[in-house]
Design a protein around this motif. Sequence first.
Motif, PDB file in Angstrom:
ATOM      1  N   ASN A 113      95.009 -38.559  55.650  1.00  0.00           N
ATOM      2  CA  ASN A 113      94.410 -39.694  56.234  1.00  0.00           C
ATOM      3  C   ASN A 113      93.537 -39.981  57.505  1.00  0.00           C
ATOM      4  OD1 ASN A 113      94.591 -40.827  54.107  1.00  0.00           O
ATOM      5  ND2 ASN A 113      97.253 -41.379  54.069  1.00  0.00           N
ATOM      6  N   HIS A 114      92.954 -39.080  57.991  1.00  0.00           N
ATOM      7  CA  HIS A 114      92.322 -38.877  59.690  1.00  0.00           C
ATOM      8  C   HIS A 114      90.712 -38.693  59.373  1.00  0.00           C
ATOM      9  CE1 HIS A 114      92.991 -34.167  58.134  1.00  0.00           C
ATOM     10  NE2 HIS A 114      91.895 -33.794  58.573  1.00  0.00           N
ATOM     11  N   LYS A 115      90.368 -38.885  60.627  1.00  0.00           N
ATOM     12  CA  LYS A 115      88.433 -39.019  60.702  1.00  0.00           C
ATOM     13  C   LYS A 115      87.691 -37.549  59.818  1.00  0.00           C
ATOM     14  CE  LYS A 115      87.926 -42.977  63.121  1.00  0.00           C
ATOM     15  NZ  LYS A 115      87.169 -43.093  64.041  1.00  0.00           N
ATOM     16  N   VAL A 116      86.852 -37.656  59.192  1.00  0.00           N
ATOM     17  CA  VAL A 116      86.705 -36.099  58.904  1.00  0.00           C
ATOM     18  C   VAL A 116      85.628 -35.767  60.486  1.00  0.00           C
ATOM     19  CG1 VAL A 116      84.649 -35.138  57.269  1.00  0.00           C
ATOM     20  CG2 VAL A 116      86.236 -36.647  56.796  1.00  0.00           C
ATOM     21  N   GLY A 117      86.314 -34.525  60.478  1.00  0.00           N
ATOM     22  CA  GLY A 117      85.439 -33.635  61.386  1.00  0.00           C
ATOM     23  C   GLY A 117      85.689 -34.206  62.733  1.00  0.00           C
ATOM     24  N   ALA A 118      87.035 -34.971  63.027  1.00  0.00           N
ATOM     25  CA  ALA A 118      87.448 -35.165  63.803  1.00  0.00           C
ATOM     26  C   ALA A 118      88.721 -33.547  64.828  1.00  0.00           C
ATOM     27  CB  ALA A 118      88.426 -36.380  64.096  1.00  0.00           C
ATOM     28  N   GLU A 119      89.126 -33.697  65.604  1.00  0.00           N
ATOM     29  CA  GLU A 119      89.933 -32.634  66.264  1.00  0.00           C
ATOM     30  C   GLU A 119      91.159 -33.036  65.933  1.00  0.00           C
ATOM     31  OE1 GLU A 119      88.816 -30.428  69.650  1.00  0.00           O
ATOM     32  OE2 GLU A 119      87.514 -29.297  68.125  1.00  0.00           O
ATOM     33  N   ASP A 120      92.144 -33.001  64.790  1.00  0.00           N
ATOM     34  CA  ASP A 120      92.787 -34.137  63.931  1.00  0.00           C
ATOM     35  C   ASP A 120      94.096 -33.204  63.266  1.00  0.00           C
ATOM     36  OD1 ASP A 120      95.042 -35.708  64.061  1.00  0.00           O
ATOM     37  OD2 ASP A 120      94.876 -37.109  62.835  1.00  0.00           O
ATOM     38  N   TRP A 121      95.381 -31.885  63.968  1.00  0.00           N
ATOM     39  CA  TRP A 121      95.307 -30.605  63.028  1.00  0.00           C
ATOM     40  C   TRP A 121      96.935 -31.091  62.356  1.00  0.00           C
ATOM     41  CZ3 TRP A 121      90.692 -29.762  61.525  1.00  0.00           C
ATOM     42  CH2 TRP A 121      89.513 -29.594  62.585  1.00  0.00           C
ATOM     43  N   SER A 122      96.901 -30.576  61.365  1.00  0.00           N
ATOM     44  CA  SER A 122      98.526 -30.781  61.002  1.00  0.00           C
ATOM     45  C   SER A 122      99.219 -29.289  61.189  1.00  0.00           C
ATOM     46  CB  SER A 122      98.858 -31.567  59.920  1.00  0.00           C
ATOM     47  OG  SER A 122      98.480 -32.843  59.511  1.00  0.00           O
ATOM     48  N   THR A 123      97.907 -28.622  61.336  1.00  0.00           N
ATOM     49  CA  THR A 123      98.390 -26.879  61.146  1.00  0.00           C
ATOM     50  C   THR A 123      99.164 -26.381  62.839  1.00  0.00           C
ATOM     51  OG1 THR A 123      96.842 -26.743  59.664  1.00  0.00           O
ATOM     52  CG2 THR A 123      98.150 -24.953  61.308  1.00  0.00           C
ATOM     53  N   LYS A 124      99.989 -25.969  62.482  1.00  0.00           N
ATOM     54  CA  LYS A 124     100.765 -25.905  63.316  1.00  0.00           C
ATOM     55  C   LYS A 124     100.937 -24.117  64.303  1.00  0.00           C
ATOM     56  CE  LYS A 124     101.306 -30.048  65.211  1.00  0.00           C
ATOM     57  NZ  LYS A 124     100.897 -30.670  63.750  1.00  0.00           N
ATOM     58  N   LEU A 125     101.053 -23.792  65.724  1.00  0.00           N
ATOM     59  CA  LEU A 125     101.111 -22.604  65.790  1.00  0.00           C
ATOM     60  C   LEU A 125     102.001 -22.502  66.843  1.00  0.00           C
ATOM     61  CD1 LEU A 125     100.029 -19.812  66.126  1.00  0.00           C
ATOM     62  CD2 LEU A 125      98.407 -20.208  68.182  1.00  0.00           C
ATOM     63  N   VAL A 126     103.556 -22.106  67.184  1.00  0.00           N
ATOM     64  CA  VAL A 126     104.604 -22.161  67.872  1.00  0.00           C
ATOM     65  C   VAL A 126     105.260 -21.030  67.894  1.00  0.00           C
ATOM     66  CG1 VAL A 126     104.535 -25.377  67.465  1.00  0.00           C
ATOM     67  CG2 VAL A 126     105.808 -23.680  65.514  1.00  0.00           C
ATOM     68  N   ARG A 127     106.041 -20.879  68.630  1.00  0.00           N
ATOM     69  CA  ARG A 127     106.611 -19.532  68.510  1.00  0.00           C
ATOM     70  C   ARG A 127     108.205 -20.130  68.026  1.00  0.00           C
ATOM     71  NH1 ARG A 127     105.091 -16.252  72.698  1.00  0.00           N
ATOM     72  NH2 ARG A 127     103.131 -17.025  73.997  1.00  0.00           N
ATOM     73  N   ASP A 128     109.102 -18.769  67.154  1.00  0.00           N
ATOM     74  CA  ASP A 128     109.873 -18.977  66.560  1.00  0.00           C
ATOM     75  C   ASP A 128     110.772 -18.465  67.183  1.00  0.00           C
ATOM     76  OD1 ASP A 128     110.033 -16.690  66.901  1.00  0.00           O
ATOM     77  OD2 ASP A 128     109.399 -15.508  64.949  1.00  0.00           O
ATOM     78  N   ALA A 129     112.161 -18.608  66.959  1.00  0.00           N
ATOM     79  CA  ALA A 129     113.696 -17.949  67.817  1.00  0.00           C
ATOM     80  C   ALA A 129     113.274 -16.678  68.596  1.00  0.00           C
ATOM     81  CB  ALA A 129     114.391 -18.547  67.195  1.00  0.00           C
ATOM     82  N   ASP A 130     112.632 -16.230  68.080  1.00  0.00           N
ATOM     83  CA  ASP A 130     112.714 -14.658  68.453  1.00  0.00           C
ATOM     84  C   ASP A 130     110.966 -14.381  69.373  1.00  0.00           C
ATOM     85  OD1 ASP A 130     114.914 -13.758  67.906  1.00  0.00           O
ATOM     86  OD2 ASP A 130     113.649 -13.182  65.497  1.00  0.00           O
ATOM     87  N   GLY A 131     110.693 -16.110  69.971  1.00  0.00           N
ATOM     88  CA  GLY A 131     109.598 -16.228  70.703  1.00  0.00           C
ATOM     89  C   GLY A 131     108.364 -15.100  70.344  1.00  0.00           C
ATOM     90  N   VAL A 132     108.518 -15.258  68.653  1.00  0.00           N
ATOM     91  CA  VAL A 132     107.090 -14.473  68.187  1.00  0.00           C
ATOM     92  C   VAL A 132     106.060 -15.386  67.611  1.00  0.00           C
ATOM     93  CG1 VAL A 132     106.460 -13.223  65.985  1.00  0.00           C
ATOM     94  CG2 VAL A 132     108.126 -12.624  67.373  1.00  0.00           C
ATOM     95  N   LEU A 133     104.755 -16.170  67.783  1.00  0.00           N
ATOM     96  CA  LEU A 133     104.081 -16.966  67.535  1.00  0.00           C
ATOM     97  C   LEU A 133     104.025 -17.277  65.968  1.00  0.00           C
ATOM     98  CD1 LEU A 133     101.163 -16.355  70.201  1.00  0.00           C
ATOM     99  CD2 LEU A 133     102.404 -18.326  70.187  1.00  0.00           C
ATOM    100  N   ARG A 134     104.028 -18.229  65.244  1.00  0.00           N
ATOM    101  CA  ARG A 134     103.839 -17.951  64.376  1.00  0.00           C
ATOM    102  C   ARG A 134     102.419 -19.478  63.595  1.00  0.00           C
ATOM    103  NH1 ARG A 134     106.019 -13.725  61.462  1.00  0.00           N
ATOM    104  NH2 ARG A 134     107.936 -13.362  62.091  1.00  0.00           N
ATOM    105  N   LEU A 135     102.134 -19.378  62.841  1.00  0.00           N
ATOM    106  CA  LEU A 135     100.913 -20.170  61.569  1.00  0.00           C
ATOM    107  C   LEU A 135     101.277 -21.069  60.789  1.00  0.00           C
ATOM    108  CD1 LEU A 135      98.322 -21.405  63.326  1.00  0.00           C
ATOM    109  CD2 LEU A 135      97.153 -19.528  61.752  1.00  0.00           C
ATOM    110  N   ASN A 136     101.952 -22.216  60.933  1.00  0.00           N
ATOM    111  CA  ASN A 136     101.981 -23.337  59.404  1.00  0.00           C
ATOM    112  C   ASN A 136     101.220 -24.093  59.403  1.00  0.00           C
ATOM    113  OD1 ASN A 136     104.695 -22.298  58.743  1.00  0.00           O
ATOM    114  ND2 ASN A 136     104.484 -22.188  60.586  1.00  0.00           N
ATOM    115  N   GLY A 137     100.401 -24.232  58.136  1.00  0.00           N
ATOM    116  CA  GLY A 137      99.953 -25.294  57.300  1.00  0.00           C
ATOM    117  C   GLY A 137      99.284 -25.154  56.996  1.00  0.00           C
TER     118      GLY A 137
END
Length: 407
Positions: free
Chosen positions: A134-158
């Motif tokens: 439920n968000h506007k199509v074409g708007a930059e509103d993302w649920s996918t996240k790029l965050v670091r895990d406990a070891d400082g490694v970048l992880r992508l989820n979505g």
Amino acid sequence: MSISPPVDRADPAALLAPGSPELAGLLAEIGAESAVRERDRIAPYEQIDLLRDFRFGALRVPQSYGGAGTTLRETFRLIMALASVDSNVAHILRSHFAFVEQTLRATDAEQRDRWLRRAAEGTFVAGAATELGNHKVGAEDWSTKLVRDADGVLRLNGVKYYSTGSLYADELLYIALDEEGEVVSVVVPAERPGVTLEDDWDGLGQSLTGTGTTRLEDVLVEPEEVLLREPIDGPGKRFGVLQLYITAVIAGATRNAANDAIALVRSRAGRPFAHAAAEPAEDPLLQEAVGEMVSAAYATEAIVLRAAEAQDAEADSVVDGLADPELAEQAAREAAQAKVAVDRIALAATARIFDLGGASATKRERNLDRHWRNVRTLSTHNPLLHKAQALGDEAINGTPLPPNWFF
């Protein structure tokens, strides 16, 4: 029929020459059994591999990197030719050409050089931006996240959808939010653990494009795989090329329908209707209908090529990642106008094919309805009504076109 790519896979520019035997052979091989592939849902992996061998994805890559250095007008001519034998295969490459176009404008020299060289080598890039919700199509509103895990490694989820071309790609591009809530882009190998591609697209057309779901679960992202992301909206940041690409595929599908119409009439030799004026090939009514279809195909191609000239003018004006704002607006305007005109012409033309045959023309084994289904599906990517309304508002009231990637 089997063909080989140019010597040493060296020169995609060989496809550009008038009467190019390489282009003729490539199109013949890709077009062979394309109706059967779509009818029986046979994914075109071999056809994409052939394009990879020809380094078709290096058309826009500058010659200094080993590409063909084509103009956008030349590129769209070849995209339409490819779509005239298989609109699925042409559509599969849309994200790749969009990525190359963005890379050509990248201000980070290292990033630009790395990915232009990869494209020149034959690497195909696909991916997905869109997420269902439920968000506007074409708007930059993302649920996918790029965050670091406990070891400082970048992880992508979505979870992404409309992952066109991903099933066939070497690398996958995704848009996400980082830990600060900033929009970032990442490119990861298609075989990276945690990337799951689901072939669950069930639209009525373009059934072989892999336009389905992508699941990203703790996908490892190396620091160098995070790209410097430059927004594609705002002054000088239009992206009409992305939209004109779809229109080019529609134009190619219209030509494919016209070619099938000619073949259909010729195949009916000896089977005229009892009350028809002549044999099918000599029937003036059928001749008129075919004449209208080939004229429609010509018109759609001409419109795309005219709009492509505006895209070239915009691309040639880019300095430090920014195009001249007026040229960018004109390119967006012409891509939008091309879409409105071509959609209407193509939908009417591809439906006309059934006026040329009896009930046998509707048999599933012929799969002649694929042309209309594919055009109808492609045209919904960027709804015509909203596009026409925006053009009308601009023409009457001077209201600027919406500042997003649909223009």
